[in-house]
Design a protein around this motif. Structure first.
Motif, PDB file in Angstrom:
ATOM      1  N   LEU A 187       0.836  -1.207   0.000  1.00 53.33           N
ATOM      2  CA  LEU A 187       0.000   0.000   0.000  1.00 53.33           C
ATOM      3  C   LEU A 187       0.865   1.249   0.000  1.00 53.33           C
ATOM      4  CD1 LEU A 187      -2.634  -1.088   2.677  1.00 53.33           C
ATOM      5  CD2 LEU A 187      -2.839  -1.234   0.188  1.00 53.33           C
ATOM      6  N   PRO A 188       0.281   2.401  -0.377  1.00 61.19           N
ATOM      7  CA  PRO A 188       1.040   3.661  -0.284  1.00 61.19           C
ATOM      8  C   PRO A 188       1.502   3.897   1.141  1.00 61.19           C
ATOM      9  CG  PRO A 188      -0.922   3.969  -1.612  1.00 61.19           C
ATOM     10  CD  PRO A 188      -1.028   2.596  -1.026  1.00 61.19           C
ATOM     11  N   PHE A 189       2.709   4.398   1.294  1.00 62.31           N
ATOM     12  CA  PHE A 189       3.347   4.545   2.602  1.00 62.31           C
ATOM     13  C   PHE A 189       2.659   5.643   3.401  1.00 62.31           C
ATOM     14  CE2 PHE A 189       6.658   6.465   5.292  1.00 62.31           C
ATOM     15  CZ  PHE A 189       6.979   5.364   6.057  1.00 62.31           C
ATOM     16  N   ALA A 190       1.943   5.255   4.474  1.00 60.04           N
ATOM     17  CA  ALA A 190       1.294   6.224   5.355  1.00 60.04           C
ATOM     18  C   ALA A 190       1.096   5.620   6.735  1.00 60.04           C
ATOM     19  CB  ALA A 190      -0.043   6.660   4.770  1.00 60.04           C
ATOM     20  N   PRO A 191       2.165   5.131   7.387  1.00 66.37           N
ATOM     21  CA  PRO A 191       2.029   4.486   8.698  1.00 66.37           C
ATOM     22  C   PRO A 191       1.973   5.501   9.836  1.00 66.37           C
ATOM     23  CG  PRO A 191       4.302   4.368   7.976  1.00 66.37           C
ATOM     24  CD  PRO A 191       3.552   5.122   6.912  1.00 66.37           C
ATOM     25  N   LYS A 192       0.857   6.227   9.953  1.00 67.67           N
ATOM     26  CA  LYS A 192       0.722   7.247  10.989  1.00 67.67           C
ATOM     27  C   LYS A 192       0.209   6.636  12.289  1.00 67.67           C
ATOM     28  CE  LYS A 192      -0.119  11.166   7.911  1.00 67.67           C
ATOM     29  NZ  LYS A 192       1.073  11.907   8.374  1.00 67.67           N
ATOM     30  N   LEU A 240       5.623  -2.478   9.691  1.00 64.15           N
ATOM     31  CA  LEU A 240       6.345  -1.740   8.655  1.00 64.15           C
ATOM     32  C   LEU A 240       6.919  -0.447   9.203  1.00 64.15           C
ATOM     33  CD1 LEU A 240       7.093  -1.570   5.647  1.00 64.15           C
ATOM     34  CD2 LEU A 240       4.929  -0.384   5.268  1.00 64.15           C
ATOM     35  N   ARG A 241       6.191   0.204  10.096  1.00 68.32           N
ATOM     36  CA  ARG A 241       6.670   1.435  10.700  1.00 68.32           C
ATOM     37  C   ARG A 241       7.965   1.199  11.474  1.00 68.32           C
ATOM     38  NH1 ARG A 241       2.008   3.596  13.958  1.00 68.32           N
ATOM     39  NH2 ARG A 241       2.561   1.849  15.310  1.00 68.32           N
ATOM     40  N   THR A 242       8.015   0.107  12.227  1.00 71.29           N
ATOM     41  CA  THR A 242       9.221  -0.220  12.986  1.00 71.29           C
ATOM     42  C   THR A 242      10.374  -0.577  12.068  1.00 71.29           C
ATOM     43  OG1 THR A 242       7.831  -1.044  14.795  1.00 71.29           O
ATOM     44  CG2 THR A 242      10.144  -1.695  14.802  1.00 71.29           C
ATOM     45  N   ILE A 243      10.096  -1.264  10.985  1.00 74.87           N
ATOM     46  CA  ILE A 243      11.145  -1.657  10.041  1.00 74.87           C
ATOM     47  C   ILE A 243      11.774  -0.420   9.402  1.00 74.87           C
ATOM     48  CG2 ILE A 243      11.569  -2.829   7.839  1.00 74.87           C
ATOM     49  CD1 ILE A 243       9.353  -4.821   8.671  1.00 74.87           C
ATOM     50  N   LYS A 299       6.444   1.819  -0.985  1.00 76.84           N
ATOM     51  CA  LYS A 299       6.015   2.772  -2.014  1.00 76.84           C
ATOM     52  C   LYS A 299       5.675   4.123  -1.381  1.00 76.84           C
ATOM     53  CE  LYS A 299       4.086  -0.925  -4.881  1.00 76.84           C
ATOM     54  NZ  LYS A 299       2.873  -1.442  -5.566  1.00 76.84           N
ATOM     55  N   ILE A 300       6.318   5.158  -1.885  1.00 72.59           N
ATOM     56  CA  ILE A 300       6.052   6.527  -1.427  1.00 72.59           C
ATOM     57  C   ILE A 300       5.064   7.175  -2.392  1.00 72.59           C
ATOM     58  CG2 ILE A 300       7.062   8.739  -0.795  1.00 72.59           C
ATOM     59  CD1 ILE A 300       8.020   6.493   0.925  1.00 72.59           C
ATOM     60  N   LEU A 302      13.623   9.545   2.556  1.00 77.74           N
ATOM     61  CA  LEU A 302      12.364  10.275   2.726  1.00 77.74           C
ATOM     62  C   LEU A 302      11.424   9.524   3.659  1.00 77.74           C
ATOM     63  CD1 LEU A 302      10.346  12.483   2.095  1.00 77.74           C
ATOM     64  CD2 LEU A 302       9.755  11.267  -0.027  1.00 77.74           C
ATOM     65  N   ALA A 303      11.231   8.231   3.427  1.00 76.06           N
ATOM     66  CA  ALA A 303      10.348   7.432   4.286  1.00 76.06           C
ATOM     67  C   ALA A 303      10.874   7.403   5.717  1.00 76.06           C
ATOM     68  CB  ALA A 303      10.210   6.012   3.735  1.00 76.06           C
TER      69      ALA A 303
END
Length: 503
Positions: free
Chosen positions: A206-211, A235-238, A399-400, A448-449
Motif C-alpha cells: 500500500l502507499p506509505f502512510a504508517p501514521k 512496517l513502521r518499525t522496520i 512505495k512513497i 524520505l520514508a
C-alpha cells in the motif's frame, strides 16, 4: 496377544493397498511442518561478559530468548511490567538461573505503556555505575494485538493505542539509551534488534502512510482489518530501524574503525561501504508463532484478564493444524539468534587466520581494495539496517505516494530559498537529521520514508507523554534486582576481541 490386536487394528483401519498413500501423506505432512518451522541458525557465539537488555522477556518468545541467551553466558536484564517481587517474576527468574546455571539474569520493573516509567528506568540505568550495553532486543512488539469481535469486546481504538504505545516505547528507549551506546569504544560490537510481527507484507504493497492514531482520526484509518493494522505497525518499525542505521552511519564517530592488536583473531574491514558504525540496528520477523501470534489472536490465555473461553476452545480444536503450519517459540527465536550470532563487517570469523585470509582474497582478486578483499572472506555477514526473516535478508519495497514526494521536494526548495535570503532560523536548535548529512540509499522507502517516520515518532511521542504524565511518586520509584548479584567485570578491548568468537 498384544501383537495380534495391533495387527487386527492395522489391517482393519490401514489396508495394505493404502500403505503407499499413507506413507506419502505422512511424508508430506513432515515436509510441510519442516518448511513451516523455517531455517535454524547455523551460527554460534559465546556471550560471556555481554550485557543484553530485553523487553517483552516474559512472553513465550521472550522466555525462550532469555533461556537461549543465558545458556551462552550472557548477562541479561529483562524488563517486566509486573513488580519484580511478584511471584510470576521471581519464579521465572529463579527457574532460568537454575536451569541455565547462570546467575547473571535480572528483572527490572518498567511499564512500557507509561512514558514516565520508561524515562525512570533509563535515567536509573544511565546514572548507574555500569552503563555498558552490548545489545538491546525489543521483543515486546512481536506479540499480536487485536482479535475478532467474536472473541473480544475491546474497542478498536484501544487496540490501536496499545500498538502505538509499544512502538513509542521502543523509540523512547532507543533515543534515551543511545548516548550510552555512542560513547562506547569502537571495538565494542553493539546491536539493536527490533522484533516485529510477520504481517508487514500486508502493508508493504500500500502507499506509505504508517501514521499513529494520535495524529489522525480513527475514521481515516486505512482499514479495520486487524492484519493490516498489525502490518502498518510492523512496517513502521522496520522503516524506523533502517533510518536509525542511516543516522548512526552519518555520525562523525561512525568513521572510527576498530584497531586490531598484534596477534588478534579478528580483521577490521576498511571499506566504509560495508559498515561505518560499530552500532548495528536490525529488524527481525520471527514468523507466525503458535503462541505469540495465534493464541493472542484468539485470546486463548485464561490467565489474562481479556481471555476468552471460546478462543481457548477454537485454539485447542485447531492444534493439529497449528502444530504443522505455525512456529513454536524455539523455531521462532532462530532468526533473532541468527542476527546476534552473525559477524559484522568489523568482525571476521576467527577460524580464518590472517595469512590464509589474505591468500584466499588474493586468489580471487589482487587488485581489490583491502576492505573488499577482506569482505569476501566471510560467507555471510550481518547487513546493518536490514530486515531478517527465516535467517535471511528480506527485500521490501516501500512505495512513497507521488504527492508526498512532490510536497517534500517543494519544502526543500522553500527551505533552501529562505536560507539563502537569511530568513531561516539558523540559530535555532536543529534536529539530528538536519545537522547530519544522511545519504539516500533507497532501501525500505529511502531517506524520505525514514525521515517522515522519525518526524511522526517525535510528534506522537509528545502527545503520548502529554496524555500519560504519570504520578510524581511513580517517577521516584527505584527498581532493584530480586537478588543482589555482583556486576560483571568490565572487559578490556583485548578481552572483547578474544571472547568475540564465532563458530
Amino acid at each position: 496377544m498384544v501383537l495380534r490386536i495391533a495387527e487386527a487394528f492395522a489391517s482393519r483401519f490401514f489396508p495394505t493397498h493404502y500403505l503407499i498413500h499413507i506413507g506419502v501423506s505422512v511424508f508430506s505432512l513432515l515436509v510441510l511442518r519442516a518448511l513451516s518451522q523455517g531455517r535454524k541458525t547455523d551460527r554460534e557465539r559465546d556471550l560471556h561478559a555481554r550485557i543484553i537488555l530485553v523487553t517483552g522477556g516474559f512472553t513465550p518468545l521472550g522466555l525462550t530468548l532469555l533461556q537461549s541467551l543465558a545458556q551462552r553466558g550472557a548477562h541479561v536484564i529483562a524488563l517486566s511490567q509486573d513488580a519484580i517481587d511478584s511471584s510470576k517474576v521471581t519464579i521465572l527468574i529463579d527457574l532460568l538461573r537454575t536451569t541455565t546455571s547462570n546467575e547473571q539474569i535480572y528483572a527490572e520493573e518498567c511499564d512500557l505503556s507509561s512514558p514516565s516509567s520508561v524515562r525512570a528506568f533509563c535515567t536509573k540505568f544511565l546514572t548507574g555505575n555500569d552503563q555498558r550495553l552490548d545489545a538491546i532486543i525489543f521483543a515486546h512488539e512481536h506479540r499480536h494485538i487485536g482479535s475478532p469481535k467474536i472473541f473480544s469486546s475491546k474497542a478498536k481504538e484501544q487496540e490501536q493505542k496499545e500498538r502505538d504505545s509499544g512502538s513509542l516505547a521502543t523509540f523512547l528507549i532507543t533515543i534515551l539509551l543511545l548516548p550510552a551506546l555512542l560513547v562506547a569504544p569502537p571495538e565494542r560490537d553493539i546491536r539493536i534488534v527490533n522484533i516485529v510481527n510477520p504481517f508487514y507484507a500486508a502493508a508493504s504493497g500500500l502507499p506509505f502512510a504508517p501514521k499513529f492514531s494520535s495524529s489522525q482520526s480513527t475514521t481515516t484509518l486505512p482499514s479495520n482489518s486487524i492484519f493490516l493494522q498489525e502490518g502498518i505497525r510492523s512496517l513502521r518499525t522496520i522503516v524506523f530501524t533502517r533510518h536509525l542505521q542511516r543516522i548512526l552511519d552519518a555520525l562523525p564517530s561512525a568513521a572510527q574503525v576498530p584497531k586490531t592488536e598484534e596477534g588478534s583473531k579478528t580483521v577490521p574491514v576498511i571499506s566504509e561501504k560495508l559498515q561505518k558504525s560499530n552500532i548495528v540496528a536490525i529488524s527481525v520477523s520471527p514468523g507466525i508463532s503458535r503462541v505469540d501470534t495465534i493464541s493472542s489472536l484468539l485470546l486463548a490465555d485464561l490467565m489474562s484478564p481479556t481471555g476468552s473461553y471460546l478462543g481457548v476452545f477454537v485454539y485447542l480444536v485447531l492444534q493439529p493444524l497449528l502444530r504443522i503450519l505455525t512456529k513454536s517459540p524455539i523455531a521462532a527465536v532462530q532468526s533473532v539468534l541468527h542476527v546476534l550470532f552473525l559477524p559484522t563487517p568489523f568482525k571476521i570469523p576467527s577460524q580464518t587466520t590472517i595469512a590464509s585470509s589474505i591468500k584466499r582474497a588474493d586468489d580471487n582478486t589482487s587488485q581489490a581494495p583491502i576492505g573488499l578483499r577482506a569482505s569476501s572472506i566471510a560467507e555471510e555477514m550481518l547487513k546493518p539496517g536490514a530486515l531478517y526473516a527465516n535467517c535471511a535478508v528480506v527485500k521490501l519495497d516501500v512505495k512513497i505516494p507521488t504527492d508526498v514526494m512532490e510536497k517534500d521536494l517543494q519544502e526543500r526548495k522553500e527551505a533552501t530559498l529562505n536560507k539563502s535570503k537569511g530568513k531561516g532560523k539558523e540559530n535555532d536548535d536543529k534536529s539530528l537529521q538536519e545537522v547530519l548529512d544522511i545519504k539516500d540509499d533507497g532501501e525500505y522507502g529511502g531517506e524520505l520514508a525514514g525521515r517522515l517516520i522519525w518526524e511522526e515518532y517525535e510528534g506522537a511521542l509528545k502527545i503520548w507523554e502529554q496524555e500519560n504524565p504519570g504520578k510524581p511518586e511513580e517517577k521516584k520509584e527505584t527498581v532493584q534486582p530480586p537478588v543482589a548479584q555482583p556486576q560483571p567485570k568490565q572487559a578490556t578491548v583485548e578481552e572483547e576481541e578474544d571472547e568475540d568468537v564465532y563458530r
